[in-house]
Design a protein around this motif. Structure first.
Motif, PDB file in Angstrom:
ATOM      1  N   SER A 197      45.522  57.709  15.642  1.00  0.00           N
ATOM      2  CA  SER A 197      46.464  56.656  15.237  1.00  0.00           C
ATOM      3  C   SER A 197      47.603  56.530  16.235  1.00  0.00           C
ATOM      4  CB  SER A 197      47.025  56.960  13.839  1.00  0.00           C
ATOM      5  OG  SER A 197      46.003  56.945  12.870  1.00  0.00           O
ATOM      6  N   ALA A 198      48.131  57.670  16.655  1.00  0.00           N
ATOM      7  CA  ALA A 198      49.264  57.655  17.580  1.00  0.00           C
ATOM      8  C   ALA A 198      48.891  57.006  18.904  1.00  0.00           C
ATOM      9  CB  ALA A 198      49.772  59.072  17.804  1.00  0.00           C
ATOM     10  N   SER A 199      47.712  57.332  19.430  1.00  0.00           N
ATOM     11  CA  SER A 199      47.301  56.751  20.719  1.00  0.00           C
ATOM     12  C   SER A 199      47.100  55.248  20.598  1.00  0.00           C
ATOM     13  CB  SER A 199      46.023  57.421  21.215  1.00  0.00           C
ATOM     14  OG  SER A 199      44.951  57.218  20.315  1.00  0.00           O
ATOM     15  N   ARG A 200      46.634  54.783  19.437  1.00  0.00           N
ATOM     16  CA  ARG A 200      46.450  53.343  19.224  1.00  0.00           C
ATOM     17  C   ARG A 200      47.795  52.629  19.199  1.00  0.00           C
ATOM     18  NH1 ARG A 200      42.627  53.126  14.693  1.00  0.00           N
ATOM     19  NH2 ARG A 200      41.262  53.868  16.346  1.00  0.00           N
ATOM     20  N   LEU A 209      47.329  63.444  24.252  1.00  0.00           N
ATOM     21  CA  LEU A 209      47.789  63.999  22.980  1.00  0.00           C
ATOM     22  C   LEU A 209      46.932  65.189  22.551  1.00  0.00           C
ATOM     23  CD1 LEU A 209      48.564  60.703  21.038  1.00  0.00           C
ATOM     24  CD2 LEU A 209      50.226  62.427  21.743  1.00  0.00           C
ATOM     25  N   LEU A 210      45.628  65.060  22.684  1.00  0.00           N
ATOM     26  CA  LEU A 210      44.733  66.161  22.308  1.00  0.00           C
ATOM     27  C   LEU A 210      44.958  67.376  23.209  1.00  0.00           C
ATOM     28  CD1 LEU A 210      41.428  64.180  21.627  1.00  0.00           C
ATOM     29  CD2 LEU A 210      42.977  65.203  19.930  1.00  0.00           C
ATOM     30  N   GLU A 229      44.350  53.375  25.592  1.00  0.00           N
ATOM     31  CA  GLU A 229      44.306  54.132  24.350  1.00  0.00           C
ATOM     32  C   GLU A 229      43.576  55.457  24.553  1.00  0.00           C
ATOM     33  OE1 GLU A 229      42.279  53.656  19.944  1.00  0.00           O
ATOM     34  OE2 GLU A 229      42.882  51.844  21.010  1.00  0.00           O
ATOM     35  N   GLY A 230      42.457  55.407  25.283  1.00  0.00           N
ATOM     36  CA  GLY A 230      41.700  56.620  25.562  1.00  0.00           C
ATOM     37  C   GLY A 230      42.493  57.617  26.379  1.00  0.00           C
ATOM     38  N   ALA A 231      43.242  57.135  27.375  1.00  0.00           N
ATOM     39  CA  ALA A 231      44.058  58.020  28.206  1.00  0.00           C
ATOM     40  C   ALA A 231      45.158  58.674  27.374  1.00  0.00           C
ATOM     41  CB  ALA A 231      44.668  57.234  29.366  1.00  0.00           C
ATOM     42  N   SER A 260      43.846  53.718  36.277  1.00  0.00           N
ATOM     43  CA  SER A 260      43.944  54.892  37.143  1.00  0.00           C
ATOM     44  C   SER A 260      45.319  55.532  37.019  1.00  0.00           C
ATOM     45  CB  SER A 260      43.679  54.508  38.603  1.00  0.00           C
ATOM     46  OG  SER A 260      42.358  54.045  38.761  1.00  0.00           O
ATOM     47  N   LEU A 261      46.332  54.718  36.930  1.00  0.00           N
ATOM     48  CA  LEU A 261      47.693  55.221  36.773  1.00  0.00           C
ATOM     49  C   LEU A 261      47.826  55.986  35.463  1.00  0.00           C
ATOM     50  CD1 LEU A 261      50.562  55.154  38.038  1.00  0.00           C
ATOM     51  CD2 LEU A 261      50.985  53.080  36.717  1.00  0.00           C
ATOM     52  N   ALA A 262      47.270  55.454  34.390  1.00  0.00           N
ATOM     53  CA  ALA A 262      47.350  56.114  33.085  1.00  0.00           C
ATOM     54  C   ALA A 262      46.594  57.439  33.086  1.00  0.00           C
ATOM     55  CB  ALA A 262      46.790  55.197  32.010  1.00  0.00           C
ATOM     56  N   GLU A 263      45.453  57.469  33.747  1.00  0.00           N
ATOM     57  CA  GLU A 263      44.624  58.667  33.716  1.00  0.00           C
ATOM     58  C   GLU A 263      45.181  59.798  34.570  1.00  0.00           C
ATOM     59  OE1 GLU A 263      40.804  57.173  34.824  1.00  0.00           O
ATOM     60  OE2 GLU A 263      40.260  56.651  32.750  1.00  0.00           O
TER      61      GLU A 263
END
Length: 218
Positions: free
Chosen positions: A164-167, A147-148, A140-142, A80-83
């Motif tokens: 790649s960057a998010s991973r 980034l997008l 990773e999804g957040a 939740s914090l990341a999102e």
């Protein structure tokens, strides 16, 4: 046979939740006391929680299920914090990231023994490994969405490979934070959070456009 009323069902659910909380708290106390997860037996958990073996197995299929359920709230709070982190706008993104990482580190420190147990058990218990993977995949999804969004707004370089960057951000950041907590005291957290934030911010979210490697002739 009389049907079970809603009130009876609610009472049963409350008792079940209370029993689960007793068992989860017992495991966490054992971990906080310095016990290694692999060396803690179900019998120790039973004695610490004050419940019978039958009661334990009515709610958990084994020790790993207790650990996974124990970390559910932790996972939900971190995801939740990341999102909720919006870093696509111009301005003080590195500062906001730094504040974000300080909170992530604070949460990790408060549940340090549980996180260490998850990392330990993930290597040999599939259910724990799956939980650990899902947790990081959520981060990773957040990161990917942020980034997008930045690329769509033109605030993040278009030549960045967002997947790649998010991973790298999610999995590399998790390893860095885990190591930091193991080797440093809490007083070092603000500096670590600041540096991690700047690496993310200037390395991905505000990376300048790459120069062409082919130079024109004079």
């Amino acid at each position: 046979m009389r049907p079970v009323t809603r009130r009876q069902a609610n009472r049963y659910a409350e008792r079940s939740a209370a029993t689960q909380a007793l068992v989860m708290s017992a495991l966490e106390r054992l971990l906080d006391s310095g016990e290694n997860y692999s060396e803690i037996s179900v019998q120790q958990i039973l004695e610490e929680a004050g419940v019978s073996r039958a009661t334990f197995y009515a709610h958990f299929h084994g020790k790993s299920a207790v650990l996974v359920r124990l970390t559910n709230d932790l996972r939900d709070s971190l995801v939740s914090l990341a999102e909720t982190l919006d870093i696509a706008d111009e301005g003080d993104g590195d500062v906001r990231l730094s504040v974000f990482f300080e909170e992530v580190i604070r949460i990790h420190r408060t549940r340090r023994s549980v996180i260490a147990a998850v990392a330990e058990a993930a290597s040999y218990e599939a259910s724990v490994s799956d939980f650990y993977t899902v947790n990081l995949e959520s981060f990773e999804g957040a990161a990917l969405r942020a980034l997008l969004k930045g690329q769509a707004l033109g605030t993040t370089t278009s030549d960045l490979d967002a997947v790649s960057a998010s991973r790298i951000i999610a999995w590399g950041g998790a390893q860095a934070i885990a190591h930091h907590i193991r080797v440093e005291e809490a007083g070092c957290d603000p500096v670590f959070a600041r540096e991690l934030a700047r690496i993310w911010w200037y390395g991905a979210y505000r990376r300048p456009e790459a120069r062409s490697s082919v130079q024109g002739a004079d």
